[in-house]
Design a protein around this motif. Structure first.
Motif, PDB file in Angstrom:
ATOM      1  N   GLN A  21      -7.625  29.519  -6.508  1.00  0.00           N
ATOM      2  CA  GLN A  21      -6.738  29.320  -5.176  1.00  0.00           C
ATOM      3  C   GLN A  21      -6.408  28.087  -4.148  1.00  0.00           C
ATOM      4  OE1 GLN A  21      -6.193  33.595  -2.856  1.00  0.00           O
ATOM      5  NE2 GLN A  21      -4.867  33.823  -4.335  1.00  0.00           N
ATOM      6  N   ALA A  22      -7.627  28.096  -3.597  1.00  0.00           N
ATOM      7  CA  ALA A  22      -7.774  26.794  -3.006  1.00  0.00           C
ATOM      8  C   ALA A  22      -7.142  25.101  -3.651  1.00  0.00           C
ATOM      9  CB  ALA A  22      -9.559  26.725  -2.186  1.00  0.00           C
ATOM     10  N   ASN A  23      -7.622  24.970  -4.682  1.00  0.00           N
ATOM     11  CA  ASN A  23      -7.188  24.010  -6.219  1.00  0.00           C
ATOM     12  C   ASN A  23      -5.894  23.824  -6.113  1.00  0.00           C
ATOM     13  OD1 ASN A  23      -8.085  21.792  -6.872  1.00  0.00           O
ATOM     14  ND2 ASN A  23      -8.258  22.879  -9.458  1.00  0.00           N
TER      15      ASN A  23
ATOM     16  N   THR B 249      -3.340  26.107  -4.965  1.00  0.00           N
ATOM     17  CA  THR B 249      -2.264  25.780  -3.633  1.00  0.00           C
ATOM     18  C   THR B 249      -1.885  24.948  -2.431  1.00  0.00           C
ATOM     19  OG1 THR B 249      -3.398  28.496  -2.699  1.00  0.00           O
ATOM     20  CG2 THR B 249      -1.797  28.375  -4.218  1.00  0.00           C
ATOM     21  N   HIS B 250      -3.581  24.950  -2.417  1.00  0.00           N
ATOM     22  CA  HIS B 250      -4.342  23.923  -0.964  1.00  0.00           C
ATOM     23  C   HIS B 250      -3.868  24.587  -0.011  1.00  0.00           C
ATOM     24  CE1 HIS B 250      -3.986  20.900  -4.070  1.00  0.00           C
ATOM     25  NE2 HIS B 250      -2.670  21.566  -4.254  1.00  0.00           N
ATOM     26  N   VAL B 251      -4.115  26.273   0.090  1.00  0.00           N
ATOM     27  CA  VAL B 251      -4.075  26.727   1.541  1.00  0.00           C
ATOM     28  C   VAL B 251      -5.754  27.879   1.297  1.00  0.00           C
ATOM     29  CG1 VAL B 251      -2.034  26.959   1.960  1.00  0.00           C
ATOM     30  CG2 VAL B 251      -2.626  28.324   0.638  1.00  0.00           C
TER      31      VAL B 251
ATOM     32  N   ASN C  53      -2.817  32.638   1.436  1.00  0.00           N
ATOM     33  CA  ASN C  53      -1.905  33.191  -0.422  1.00  0.00           C
ATOM     34  C   ASN C  53      -1.119  34.549  -0.090  1.00  0.00           C
ATOM     35  OD1 ASN C  53      -4.601  31.079  -2.061  1.00  0.00           O
ATOM     36  ND2 ASN C  53      -2.108  30.708  -1.893  1.00  0.00           N
TER      37      ASN C  53
ATOM     38  N   TYR D 154     -11.930  25.241   3.097  1.00  0.00           N
ATOM     39  CA  TYR D 154     -12.806  24.558   2.307  1.00  0.00           C
ATOM     40  C   TYR D 154     -13.013  22.902   2.946  1.00  0.00           C
ATOM     41  CZ  TYR D 154      -7.652  24.008   1.607  1.00  0.00           C
ATOM     42  OH  TYR D 154      -5.999  23.956   1.833  1.00  0.00           O
ATOM     43  N   GLU D 155     -12.542  22.620   3.846  1.00  0.00           N
ATOM     44  CA  GLU D 155     -12.683  21.839   4.487  1.00  0.00           C
ATOM     45  C   GLU D 155     -13.366  21.563   6.012  1.00  0.00           C
ATOM     46  OE1 GLU D 155      -8.195  21.043   6.620  1.00  0.00           O
ATOM     47  OE2 GLU D 155      -8.106  20.402   4.160  1.00  0.00           O
TER      48      GLU D 155
ATOM     49  N   THR E 265       3.100  31.149  -9.702  1.00  0.00           N
ATOM     50  CA  THR E 265       1.984  29.923  -8.876  1.00  0.00           C
ATOM     51  C   THR E 265       1.919  28.323  -9.711  1.00  0.00           C
ATOM     52  OG1 THR E 265       1.441  31.714  -7.244  1.00  0.00           O
ATOM     53  CG2 THR E 265       0.438  29.588  -7.283  1.00  0.00           C
TER      54      THR E 265
ATOM     55  N   SER F 235       2.586  24.892  -9.887  1.00  0.00           N
ATOM     56  CA  SER F 235       1.449  23.937 -10.045  1.00  0.00           C
ATOM     57  C   SER F 235       1.532  22.412 -11.246  1.00  0.00           C
ATOM     58  CB  SER F 235      -0.036  24.466  -9.895  1.00  0.00           C
ATOM     59  OG  SER F 235      -0.393  25.171 -10.620  1.00  0.00           O
TER      60      SER F 235
END
Length: 270
Positions: A237-239, A241-243, A248, A135-136, A264, A268
């Motif tokens: 998941q990305a939103n 856990t940010h990984v 994951n 996502y980056e 999880t 959050s």
């Protein structure tokens, strides 16, 4: 279910439920249900045969919800048609054709996206390559071209391909004619919208006769739908856990009883 018990060369077919059985005897046809027995019709005695033949044919069409009657516009001829259209979006035949193509394209993009995300994330987590998390990746700067240049090039290429796809949708087979695709017409042998085929897009020749390739179409759309669901899961998941997805998975396998979707999501929100 469709059940018929046949004697001699005559057959009386009756669509019935699982609690109804049609039984043909020597001189009459009896319809037995859960509520009683009813005589339906009588056969002539000359129609009796020496041997008894029993034929049981089940024609239960699989649907997304067992026991649910599919809508009339979904007759089972489309690949992956399980009667799912709760909003009635495909009631118009023209709209249905377009939605079929839209789902097919989204499914292929999802399959490519999931494969790309998992592959690059695996390279990143194992340390084989110094790649950004998926996502980056869009923010990565390249030396050979600026972000604006890459965006314009992608816009032109995707616009060209999508325009050609739309032209083939409105006029099937038109993009395989000589002079319609910069000399690449020989590599596009498909005559059905959404399946260009040819050595360029079907190098293994898995479905050369696309009109009779229902099994391959079904496999593709099933995997594509699964990929779309997986892509949605990767987004969530990305939103949360940010990984990446591999991170994951590794974290879950390290403590499967305490690192689940429930913990999880609960963590959050706190």
């Amino acid at each position: 279910m469709y059940i018929s018990l046949v004697r001699s060369s005559h057959m009386l077919a009756c669509p019935c439920s699982s609690s109804t059985i049609v039984k043909h005897r020597a001189g009459k046809t009896t319809n037995r249900t859960a509520f009683g027995t009813t005589n339906v019709s009588k056969w002539s005695r000359g129609a009796r045969a020496r041997h008894m033949k029993t034929a049981i044919q089940a024609q239960e069409r699989p649907t997304w919800l067992p026991g649910l009657d599919p809508p009339p516009h979904l007759d089972g001829t489309l690949a992956g048609d399980f009667g799912f259209d709760p909003l009635g979006l495909g009631e118009d035949p023209a709209s249905l054709k377009w939605y079929v193509q839209a789902e097919l394209v989204h499914a292929r993009f999802a399959m490519a996206g999931v494969a790309g995300i998992l592959f690059t994330d695996l390279l990143r987590v194992t340390g084989i390559s110094d790649l950004p998390v998926w996502y980056e990746a869009g923010a990565t700067k390249f030396d050979f071209a600026s972000t604006r240049t890459l965006f314009i090039v992608q816009l032109l290429l995707m616009g060209f391909v999508e325009t050609k796809r739309y032209m083939d949708f409105t006029n099937p087979g038109s993009q395989a004619k000589e002079g319609s695709f910069f000399g690449l017409e020989a590599a596009l042998e498909g005559l059905e919208p959404g399946y260009p085929g040819g050595p360029l897009l079907n190098p293994l020749g898995l479905a050369k006769d696309i009109t009779n390739a229902h099994e391959w179409k079904l496999k593709e759309i099933k995997n594509g739908r699964l990929a779309m669901v997986a892509m949605l899961g990767i987004f969530v998941q990305a939103n949360v856990t940010h990984v990446g997805p591999v991170d994951n998975l590794v974290k879950h396998l390290s403590d499967p009883w305490h690192v689940t979707i429930i913990q999880t999501l609960a963590g959050s929100g706190s």
